[in-house]
Design a protein around this motif. Structure first.
Motif, PDB file in Angstrom:
ATOM      1  N   SER A 159       0.844  -1.191   0.000  1.00  0.00           N
ATOM      2  CA  SER A 159       0.000   0.000   0.000  1.00  0.00           C
ATOM      3  C   SER A 159       0.879   1.241   0.000  1.00  0.00           C
ATOM      4  CB  SER A 159      -0.896   0.015   1.244  1.00  0.00           C
ATOM      5  OG  SER A 159      -0.107   0.220   2.407  1.00  0.00           O
ATOM      6  N   PRO A 160       0.334   2.417  -0.364  1.00  0.00           N
ATOM      7  CA  PRO A 160       1.118   3.647  -0.330  1.00  0.00           C
ATOM      8  C   PRO A 160       1.746   3.912   1.041  1.00  0.00           C
ATOM      9  CG  PRO A 160      -0.891   4.012  -1.559  1.00  0.00           C
ATOM     10  CD  PRO A 160      -1.005   2.630  -0.962  1.00  0.00           C
ATOM     11  N   THR A 161       1.001   3.627   2.104  1.00  0.00           N
ATOM     12  CA  THR A 161       1.544   3.840   3.450  1.00  0.00           C
ATOM     13  C   THR A 161       2.733   2.933   3.706  1.00  0.00           C
ATOM     14  OG1 THR A 161      -0.650   4.459   4.273  1.00  0.00           O
ATOM     15  CG2 THR A 161       0.988   3.797   5.910  1.00  0.00           C
ATOM     16  N   ASP A 162       2.625   1.663   3.317  1.00  0.00           N
ATOM     17  CA  ASP A 162       3.729   0.721   3.520  1.00  0.00           C
ATOM     18  C   ASP A 162       4.963   1.126   2.717  1.00  0.00           C
ATOM     19  OD1 ASP A 162       2.290  -0.887   5.254  1.00  0.00           O
ATOM     20  OD2 ASP A 162       1.474  -2.129   3.636  1.00  0.00           O
ATOM     21  N   VAL A 163       4.741   1.617   1.510  1.00  0.00           N
ATOM     22  CA  VAL A 163       5.871   2.036   0.679  1.00  0.00           C
ATOM     23  C   VAL A 163       6.608   3.214   1.329  1.00  0.00           C
ATOM     24  CG1 VAL A 163       6.535   3.026  -1.543  1.00  0.00           C
ATOM     25  CG2 VAL A 163       4.825   1.203  -1.458  1.00  0.00           C
ATOM     26  N   CYS A 164       5.857   4.175   1.836  1.00  0.00           N
ATOM     27  CA  CYS A 164       6.489   5.320   2.500  1.00  0.00           C
ATOM     28  C   CYS A 164       7.270   4.881   3.735  1.00  0.00           C
ATOM     29  CB  CYS A 164       5.427   6.355   2.879  1.00  0.00           C
ATOM     30  SG  CYS A 164       4.690   7.198   1.457  1.00  0.00           S
ATOM     31  N   ARG A 165       6.734   3.953   4.480  1.00  0.00           N
ATOM     32  CA  ARG A 165       7.436   3.456   5.670  1.00  0.00           C
ATOM     33  C   ARG A 165       8.699   2.703   5.299  1.00  0.00           C
ATOM     34  NH1 ARG A 165       1.991   1.156   8.701  1.00  0.00           N
ATOM     35  NH2 ARG A 165       1.328   3.133   9.668  1.00  0.00           N
ATOM     36  N   SER A 166       8.685   2.025   4.152  1.00  0.00           N
ATOM     37  CA  SER A 166       9.838   1.217   3.745  1.00  0.00           C
ATOM     38  C   SER A 166      11.069   2.077   3.483  1.00  0.00           C
ATOM     39  CB  SER A 166       9.504   0.403   2.505  1.00  0.00           C
ATOM     40  OG  SER A 166       9.443   1.220   1.346  1.00  0.00           O
ATOM     41  N   LYS A 167      10.865   3.379   3.231  1.00  0.00           N
ATOM     42  CA  LYS A 167      11.995   4.263   2.970  1.00  0.00           C
ATOM     43  C   LYS A 167      12.926   4.384   4.164  1.00  0.00           C
ATOM     44  CE  LYS A 167       9.791   7.216  -0.507  1.00  0.00           C
ATOM     45  NZ  LYS A 167       9.538   8.617  -0.928  1.00  0.00           N
ATOM     46  N   LEU A 168      12.417   4.048   5.338  1.00  0.00           N
ATOM     47  CA  LEU A 168      13.222   4.133   6.555  1.00  0.00           C
ATOM     48  C   LEU A 168      14.120   2.920   6.741  1.00  0.00           C
ATOM     49  CD1 LEU A 168      10.451   5.438   9.005  1.00  0.00           C
ATOM     50  CD2 LEU A 168      12.163   6.791   7.776  1.00  0.00           C
ATOM     51  N   VAL A 169      13.928   1.880   5.940  1.00  0.00           N
ATOM     52  CA  VAL A 169      14.674   0.633   6.122  1.00  0.00           C
ATOM     53  C   VAL A 169      16.136   0.796   5.737  1.00  0.00           C
ATOM     54  CG1 VAL A 169      14.887  -1.765   5.365  1.00  0.00           C
ATOM     55  CG2 VAL A 169      12.621  -0.786   5.801  1.00  0.00           C
ATOM     56  N   SER A 170      16.375   1.334   4.538  1.00  0.00           N
ATOM     57  CA  SER A 170      17.747   1.476   4.044  1.00  0.00           C
ATOM     58  C   SER A 170      17.755   2.382   2.833  1.00  0.00           C
ATOM     59  CB  SER A 170      18.317   0.098   3.666  1.00  0.00           C
ATOM     60  OG  SER A 170      17.688  -0.383   2.492  1.00  0.00           O
ATOM     61  N   PRO A 171      18.941   2.868   2.407  1.00  0.00           N
ATOM     62  CA  PRO A 171      19.025   3.688   1.190  1.00  0.00           C
ATOM     63  C   PRO A 171      18.516   2.952  -0.047  1.00  0.00           C
ATOM     64  CG  PRO A 171      21.022   3.933   2.485  1.00  0.00           C
ATOM     65  CD  PRO A 171      20.226   2.828   3.122  1.00  0.00           C
ATOM     66  N   VAL A 172      18.728   1.633  -0.121  1.00  0.00           N
ATOM     67  CA  VAL A 172      18.264   0.857  -1.262  1.00  0.00           C
ATOM     68  C   VAL A 172      16.731   0.860  -1.312  1.00  0.00           C
ATOM     69  CG1 VAL A 172      18.183  -1.427  -2.329  1.00  0.00           C
ATOM     70  CG2 VAL A 172      20.309  -0.608  -1.296  1.00  0.00           C
ATOM     71  N   PHE A 173      16.100   0.651  -0.171  1.00  0.00           N
ATOM     72  CA  PHE A 173      14.640   0.680  -0.121  1.00  0.00           C
ATOM     73  C   PHE A 173      14.123   2.080  -0.448  1.00  0.00           C
ATOM     74  CE2 PHE A 173      14.596  -3.502   1.602  1.00  0.00           C
ATOM     75  CZ  PHE A 173      13.301  -3.965   1.492  1.00  0.00           C
ATOM     76  N   ARG A 174      14.853   3.099   0.010  1.00  0.00           N
ATOM     77  CA  ARG A 174      14.428   4.467  -0.264  1.00  0.00           C
ATOM     78  C   ARG A 174      14.433   4.737  -1.769  1.00  0.00           C
ATOM     79  NH1 ARG A 174      18.202   6.985   2.266  1.00  0.00           N
ATOM     80  NH2 ARG A 174      17.187   6.647   4.286  1.00  0.00           N
ATOM     81  N   SER A 175      15.463   4.266  -2.437  1.00  0.00           N
ATOM     82  CA  SER A 175      15.546   4.446  -3.881  1.00  0.00           C
ATOM     83  C   SER A 175      14.471   3.631  -4.600  1.00  0.00           C
ATOM     84  CB  SER A 175      16.935   4.037  -4.371  1.00  0.00           C
ATOM     85  OG  SER A 175      17.026   4.133  -5.772  1.00  0.00           O
ATOM     86  N   ALA A 176      14.286   2.404  -4.150  1.00  0.00           N
ATOM     87  CA  ALA A 176      13.286   1.537  -4.775  1.00  0.00           C
ATOM     88  C   ALA A 176      11.877   2.085  -4.584  1.00  0.00           C
ATOM     89  CB  ALA A 176      13.389   0.134  -4.188  1.00  0.00           C
ATOM     90  N   ALA A 177      11.624   2.707  -3.429  1.00  0.00           N
ATOM     91  CA  ALA A 177      10.293   3.225  -3.114  1.00  0.00           C
ATOM     92  C   ALA A 177       9.911   4.426  -3.962  1.00  0.00           C
ATOM     93  CB  ALA A 177      10.211   3.590  -1.631  1.00  0.00           C
TER      94      ALA A 177
END
Length: 247
Positions: free
Chosen positions: A22-40
């Motif tokens: 979901s959009p909310t989950d994607v935004c939260r995933s940005k906090l995981v790592s720089p790779v997730f932030r780029s992927a998101a």
């Protein structure tokens, strides 16, 4: 020894996995790592959250040509967040999930005797988004229906229909009198009332699941025809049809 998933999966694969959330989950995933932030930030994700016909919706909206030109040059990621901050106010709008909502104004409803001045009157109220609302002057039987083509809604989505209304200062006939609240494709938890902005209320008529968008029509209704109680003072703005849990 723990393995970092970002060292195994390519960024495109992470983007695809996130697009299934979901959009909310994607935004939260940005906090995981720089790779997730780029992927998101991938258009693959945010394009999945936009309706397939979002450009047609924008094209048919009553916004300025400069605004339409601006949105046409945006990436899908930019477009998604632009629409969240600047929603399109027409018959159908985009919810925060990217799903389509739809509101049938009172003029789009089938209201028994609506064009008989003795029973109903049409008027403008500043707190409504529509040019006219219907005010009940006096009836014995109350019968209101709204019909929508499921093909214009988002597929694979559970929708809930609400009657949007308020009462005038002089009302009667609605105290402890049961009415039939119904949605033709399904019914669940009907009769719950919620407060909206600008003094409007909404009562749940029911819900239905729109699978492929080819289910035909969904009919929502409010009826009270079984007793002979005079009713007065109901003001109807319309029927709001939106994805479940999107209040």
């Amino acid at each position: 020894m723990r393995t970092d998933i970002t060292n195994i999966l390519p960024e495109e694969c992470i983007s695809y996995i996130l697009s299934l959330t979901s959009p909310t989950d994607v935004c939260r995933s940005k906090l995981v790592s720089p790779v997730f932030r780029s992927a998101a930030d991938s258009d693959t994700i945010w394009g999945n959250f936009l309706p397939s016909d979002c450009y047609d919706i924008i094209s048919n909206a009553s916004s300025s040509s400069s605004s339409k030109l601006l949105t046409s040059s945006m990436s899908k990621t930019q477009l998604y967040f632009h629409l969240c901050k600047n929603p399109i106010i027409i018959d159908n709008v985009l919810a925060a999930t990217g799903k389509k909502c739809y509101m049938l104004g009172a003029r789009r409803l089938s209201i028994a005797w609506a064009n008989t001045p003795r029973y109903w009157r049409w008027k403008r109220v500043p707190e409504s988004r529509f040019s006219e609302v219907a005010e009940l002057k006096e009836v014995w039987w109350l019968d209101v229906k709204g019909t929508i083509e499921t093909k214009i809604l988002s597929p694979n989505t559970t929708y809930v229909a609400y009657l949007v209304y308020k009462f005038s200062s002089s009302r009667y006939g609605f105290e402890k009198k049961p009415v039939d609240l119904h949605v033709e494709l399904g019914e669940s938890d009907a009769g719950r009332t919620f407060q909206r902005r600008w003094g409007w209320m909404e009562v749940k008529l029911g819900e239905f699941f729109n699978e492929h968008g080819d289910d035909g029509k969904a009919t929502c209704s409010l009826r009270e025809v079984d007793n002979y109680t005079l009713k007065k003072g109901l003001i109807i703005e319309g029927i709001d049809i939106r994805p479940k849990d999107s209040r």
